[in-house]
Design a protein around this motif. Structure first.
Motif, mmCIF file in Angstrom:
data_model
loop_
_atom_site.group_PDB
_atom_site.id
_atom_site.type_symbol
_atom_site.label_atom_id
_atom_site.label_comp_id
_atom_site.label_asym_id
_atom_site.label_seq_id
_atom_site.Cartn_x
_atom_site.Cartn_y
_atom_site.Cartn_z
ATOM 1 N N ARG A 18 30.091 46.496 43.476
ATOM 2 C CA ARG A 18 31.318 45.677 44.010
ATOM 3 C C ARG A 18 30.922 44.335 44.053
ATOM 4 N NH1 ARG A 18 35.016 47.407 49.261
ATOM 5 N NH2 ARG A 18 36.433 49.459 47.899
ATOM 6 N N ASN A 19 29.623 43.706 43.161
ATOM 7 C CA ASN A 19 29.028 43.027 42.783
ATOM 8 C C ASN A 19 30.162 41.873 42.562
ATOM 9 O OD1 ASN A 19 29.249 43.415 40.762
ATOM 10 N ND2 ASN A 19 26.980 43.469 40.184
ATOM 11 N N CYS A 35 46.683 38.891 46.153
ATOM 12 C CA CYS A 35 46.919 40.710 45.368
ATOM 13 C C CYS A 35 47.070 41.383 46.838
ATOM 14 C CB CYS A 35 46.369 41.638 44.863
ATOM 15 S SG CYS A 35 46.361 41.030 42.818
ATOM 16 N N ARG A 36 46.125 40.546 48.541
ATOM 17 C CA ARG A 36 46.161 41.617 49.338
ATOM 18 C C ARG A 36 47.691 40.658 50.511
ATOM 19 N NH1 ARG A 36 41.927 40.407 52.250
ATOM 20 N NH2 ARG A 36 42.145 41.613 53.758
ATOM 21 N N MET A 85 37.459 36.729 43.721
ATOM 22 C CA MET A 85 38.287 36.645 44.988
ATOM 23 C C MET A 85 39.509 36.444 45.163
ATOM 24 S SD MET A 85 36.799 38.237 47.274
ATOM 25 C CE MET A 85 37.215 38.705 49.168
ATOM 26 N N LYS A 86 40.187 34.699 44.651
ATOM 27 C CA LYS A 86 40.709 34.538 45.450
ATOM 28 C C LYS A 86 42.328 35.494 44.293
ATOM 29 C CE LYS A 86 43.237 29.777 43.764
ATOM 30 N NZ LYS A 86 43.648 28.572 42.960
ATOM 31 N N GLU A 142 45.159 40.196 35.410
ATOM 32 C CA GLU A 142 44.878 39.242 34.904
ATOM 33 C C GLU A 142 43.470 39.871 35.232
ATOM 34 O OE1 GLU A 142 46.126 35.453 37.355
ATOM 35 O OE2 GLU A 142 47.913 35.389 35.508
ATOM 36 N N LEU A 143 43.591 40.232 37.120
ATOM 37 C CA LEU A 143 41.973 40.352 37.564
ATOM 38 C C LEU A 143 41.926 41.302 36.849
ATOM 39 C CD1 LEU A 143 40.394 40.920 40.436
ATOM 40 C CD2 LEU A 143 41.740 41.830 41.625
#
Length: 123
Positions: free
Chosen positions: A8-9, A23-24, A17-18, A64-65
């Motif tokens: 998960r680096n 998404c969250r 992260m943005k 995109e992610l």
């Protein structure tokens, strides 16, 4: 746990992260579910909600992610090691067994709940 951290680096990248936070936020607005970054199945849950979403913004952000983080494709393609089992502090816990029904319960009426008001049982 060290392997989970090394896998998960990509979470330490600010632009990634943005997108995850966006998404969250979109998932919470649409589905009412709050996802946590510490969950082991975060990527699977993000993919699941993005597939079911009616929001173009969520599907676009998820696409995109996935493009920006090639490790996500690896995480989604491999089967989950937990197989849906619940864990507590790294140990798997058995699923709760349903209570055994007794012959008395089958024919009896459902109980009326007790109402307690100011220390007195009412009704």
């Amino acid at each position: 746990m060290a392997s989970l951290a090394s896998e998960r680096n990509w979470l330490f990248n600010p632009s990634t992260m943005k997108k995850i936070q966006q998404c969250r936020r979109l998932i919470q607005m649409e589905f009412g579910v709050k996802l946590h970054l510490t969950e082991a199945s975060l990527v699977e849950q993000l993919a699941s909600f993005a597939d079911r979403s009616r929001s173009d913004a969520l599907t676009r952000t998820w696409a995109e992610l996935k493009e920006s983080v090639p490790e996500l494709a690896d995480v989604l393609s491999e089967p989950s090691p937990a197989n849906g089992k619940r864990t507590y502090r790294g140990q798997s816990i058995p699923d709760p067994e349903p209570p055994a029904s007794s012959p008395q319960d089958e024919g009896s009426q459902p109980r009326k709940p007790k109402v307690i008001y100011r220390g007195q049982v009412v009704g």
